[in-house]
Enzyme design. Structure first.
Site, PDB file in Angstrom:
ATOM      1  N   SER A  45      -1.098   3.051   3.355  1.00 32.03           N
ATOM      2  CA  SER A  45      -1.696   3.580   2.123  1.00 32.03           C
ATOM      3  C   SER A  45      -2.994   2.897   1.734  1.00 32.03           C
ATOM      4  CB  SER A  45      -0.697   3.449   0.971  1.00 32.03           C
ATOM      5  OG  SER A  45      -0.355   2.090   0.768  1.00 32.03           O
ATOM      6  N   HIS A 101       1.422   9.208   3.389  1.00 41.56           N
ATOM      7  CA  HIS A 101      -0.019   9.490   3.437  1.00 41.56           C
ATOM      8  C   HIS A 101      -0.391  10.312   4.678  1.00 41.56           C
ATOM      9  CE1 HIS A 101      -1.075   7.118  -0.077  1.00 41.56           C
ATOM     10  NE2 HIS A 101      -0.042   6.378   0.296  1.00 41.56           N
ATOM     11  N   LYS A 120       1.273  14.067  -3.103  1.00 34.20           N
ATOM     12  CA  LYS A 120      -0.088  13.772  -2.648  1.00 34.20           C
ATOM     13  C   LYS A 120      -0.671  15.048  -2.009  1.00 34.20           C
ATOM     14  CE  LYS A 120       1.221   8.914  -2.338  1.00 34.20           C
ATOM     15  NZ  LYS A 120       1.003   8.526  -3.723  1.00 34.20           N
TER      16      LYS A 120
HETATM   17  N1  PLP Z   1       5.117   5.263   0.111  1.00 32.73           N
HETATM   18  C1  PLP Z   1       3.811   4.976   0.121  1.00 32.73           C
HETATM   19  C2  PLP Z   1       3.227   4.401   1.364  1.00 32.73           C
HETATM   20  C3  PLP Z   1       3.009   5.222  -1.006  1.00 32.73           C
HETATM   21  O1  PLP Z   1       1.715   4.938  -0.968  1.00 32.73           O
HETATM   22  C4  PLP Z   1       3.605   5.792  -2.139  1.00 32.73           C
HETATM   23  C5  PLP Z   1       2.836   6.085  -3.366  1.00 32.73           C
HETATM   24  O2  PLP Z   1       1.723   5.809  -3.552  1.00 32.73           O
HETATM   25  C6  PLP Z   1       4.981   6.072  -2.106  1.00 32.73           C
HETATM   26  C7  PLP Z   1       5.709   5.789  -0.981  1.00 32.73           C
HETATM   27  C8  PLP Z   1       5.669   6.671  -3.275  1.00 32.73           C
HETATM   28  O3  PLP Z   1       5.443   8.033  -3.317  1.00 32.73           O
HETATM   29  P1  PLP Z   1       5.546   8.834  -4.680  1.00 32.73           P
HETATM   30  O4  PLP Z   1       4.194   8.810  -5.297  1.00 32.73           O
HETATM   31  O5  PLP Z   1       6.029  10.191  -4.311  1.00 32.73           O
HETATM   32  O6  PLP Z   1       6.550   8.113  -5.519  1.00 32.73           O
END
Ligand code: PLP
Length: 564
Positions: free
Chosen positions: A335, A363, A394
């Site tokens: 991320s 991502h 996203k």
């Molecule tokens: N996993 C990663 C790598 C993330 O960057 C994020 C959120 O930014 C999540 C999980 C969590 O996702 P969500 O926004 O659906 O809670």
């Protein structure tokens, strides 16, 4: 049972009255003739026989009250008998429901609270009024200072520049990738249009006409909420359709929806780790907070391997007995640094040591692979991946998260995962919009959007490098620019917005480690070449304004350009 003729005490036993007596005597005896009588009686009574009191008796003297109080206290000490008390911890006198009138004329002015208690209900009535009982005086000295604690913690954040002030973004349908910055919440006069370069709405799908229409239709047809948890009236055909669609997208038997991918990661890893006997977890050092949370809470042995380092992973795997269940957890597209793991090598090494894999494709979903199923699909490895987690928040333009995998595994999480079970399920609007997004992702339109996004990413990255900005090496759509200082990163972000109407969020601790603060840029298919040029020019300008230097272009381009 001994009874008193006072309507309040009438329902109490003598023992109960005795237990309450010190408090009653101290606070009520001087005002109430019945309590006054009681005080006098307590000072002399030695028997358990029934006693009647005359309301007409004069109130006791102060000395009589004191003597009665001490005598009772002494008796309690000697007998060491814990009497059933008619006083609770708030010094309320508990009175049964049979006593109807609680507005005692004598006790109105005392801190004694009369509380009527129904065995089944907790109804409170004080001196005839519904509401809070009158509390006795409390000594407020030496209590924990909550506000001081919060203040100190917040001040610490401000001191190390990690205190966050959110930029207020008013998204306008049709304006993407621009939006309005609203300086004041309720006034429009100073709002202005800015170009957003940090949204995770990677493909702009949140404003796609088909998603908007799906949302409107869903709310018209089904209302706004789901109405319950999945088990208690909150499973609709839309939930099941979306789960089927997600399973199909990832070529898995089954999928399970969560309210976010944070919850999906946390719940799944926690539940698996706790459930599998003597489980060990192998976790990438760069893993997202949601995975770390689940792993930490499970308290199972964990082994952290260096970010995307397959050899280190293998080294750690070797040390754990083969028969022990293991989970290897990592992200495909990281991320914050935009790196993409060597998925095949990770999967193979995990499998060789008898581990299952948990892969966060948050991502990557919507952005890679023929149908937008992520890196697993792009690299033709879906069949080797045990559990895939993804977000609907996203590239799919909405909110929510999910896991996909074998039918047995998802059924296990469905049956044991607290974060799945004990929460309201997702509303129809979100489900409908996610279904529309996945349909687009799997279509030619989705492929065109992905291609266009990648072109824009390439153009932007290459221009940033040419401008001498310290672009961090990244093969994905995420373009991080290293700053390495929280205050400077925030200043850059503020200058970009104030002077150039460009919004890039600075990324500081705890999202990234201290000293690795950065700007994280995400180009979408809808950013134009003109916008790219404006961004590069503005960023170069503010970079110099805050006293940072630009890199040698030749040296830069050698590192990063070939990565996309
Ligand atoms: N996993 C990663 C790598 C993330 O960057 C994020 C959120 O930014 C999540 C999980 C969590 O996702 P969500 O926004 O659906 O809670």
């Amino acid at each position: 049972m001994s009874v008193y003729k006072c309507p309040y005490l009438a329902q109490l036993t003598l023992q109960q009255v005795r237990a309450s007596a010190p408090y009653i005597l101290n606070t009520g005896a001087a005002s109430c003739p019945i309590f006054g009588q009681l005080a006098r009686q307590m000072s002399t009574a030695t028997t358990n026989t029934a006693t009647s009191m005359k309301v007409s008796s004069p109130p006791p003297s102060f000395d009589e009250i004191k003597a009665a109080h001490e005598k009772i206290a002494e008796r309690k000490r000697i007998s060491k008998i814990k009497l059933p008390t008619a006083l609770n911890s708030y010094n309320e006198i508990i009175i049964s429901t049979e006593c109807t009138d609680l507005s005692c004329p004598f006790l109105k002015t005392t801190p004694i609270a009369l509380r009527r208690v129904d065995m089944d209900q907790d109804i409170i009535e004080v001196n005839g009024k519904l509401g809070k009982p009158i509390r006795p005086m409390i000594d407020y000295k030496n209590l924990f200072e909550y506000n001081t604690f919060f203040d100190e913690k917040i001040e610490a954040k401000k001191r190390d520049d990690s205190y966050r002030i959110f930029k207020r973004v008013q998204r306008r349908s049709g304006l993407f990738p621009q939006a309005e910055e609203k300086k004041h919440l309720d006034e429009d006069h100073d709002s202005r249009t800015m170009t957003v370069w940090c949204s995770n709405d990677y493909l702009g799908l949140s404003q796609h006409p088909e998603l908007k229409e799906a949302v409107i239709n869903a709310v018209t047809a089904h209302g706004s909420g789901s109405g319950g948890t999945r088990n208690i009236s909150g499973t609709s055909p839309l939930h099941e359709k979306l789960e089927q669609q997600l399973a199909r997208l990832h070529q898995k038997e089954s999928a399970l929806l969560f309210t976010s991918c944070y919850v999906a990661n946390d719940t799944t890893l926690y539940t698996l780790a706790k459930g599998l006997p003597n489980c060990h977890i192998l976790s990438d050092s760069g893993n997202h907070a949601s995975m770390i949370q689940g792993i930490r809470n499970s308290q199972v042995p964990k082994h952290i391997f260096r970010h995307n380092d397959v050899e280190h992973l293998e080294e750690l795997l070797k040390k754990i007995p083969r028969h022990i269940p293991k989970i290897v957890a990592f992200e495909t597209v990281h991320s914050m640094d935009g790196s993409i793991c060597n998925l095949e090598a990770m999967l193979d090494v995990a499998r060789a040591y008898g581990s299952i894999t948990f892969i966060d494709e948050v991502h990557a979903v919507g952005l890679y692979g023929h149908n937008g199923a992520g890196i697993g699909e792009r690299d033709h490895l879906l069949h080797k991946m045990d559990i895939i987690s993804g977000t609907l928040g996203k590239a799919f333009g909405s909110i929510g998260g999910y896991i996909a995998g074998s039918a047995k595994m998802t059924d296990f999480i469905r049956s044991y995962g607290s974060g799945f079970i004990f929460t309201t399920s997702m509303p129809p609007t979100v489900l409908a919009s996610a279904l529309a997004a996945i349909k687009i992702s799997m279509s030619d339109e989705g492929r065109t959007l992905r291609r266009k996004q990648q072109e824009n990413v390439r153009e932007l990255r290459s221009k940033l490098i040419d401008a001498g900005l310290p672009v961090m090496m990244s093969p994905s759509h995420i373009i991080p620019i290293h700053v390495g200082n929280a205050a400077l990163a925030t200043l850059l972000c503020n200058h970009l917005l104030d002077r150039h109407s460009i919004y890039i969020q600075s990324i500081n601790y705890p999202t990234v480690e201290r000293g690795t603060e950065r700007l994280r840029i995400a180009a979408t298919p809808y950013h134009t070449s003109e916008m790219i040029d404006q961004l590069v020019e503005a960023l170069t300008q503010v970079w110099k304004d805050v006293g940072l230097s630009l890199k040698d272009v030749e040296q830069q381009s050698g590192i990063a350009r070939h990565h996309n």
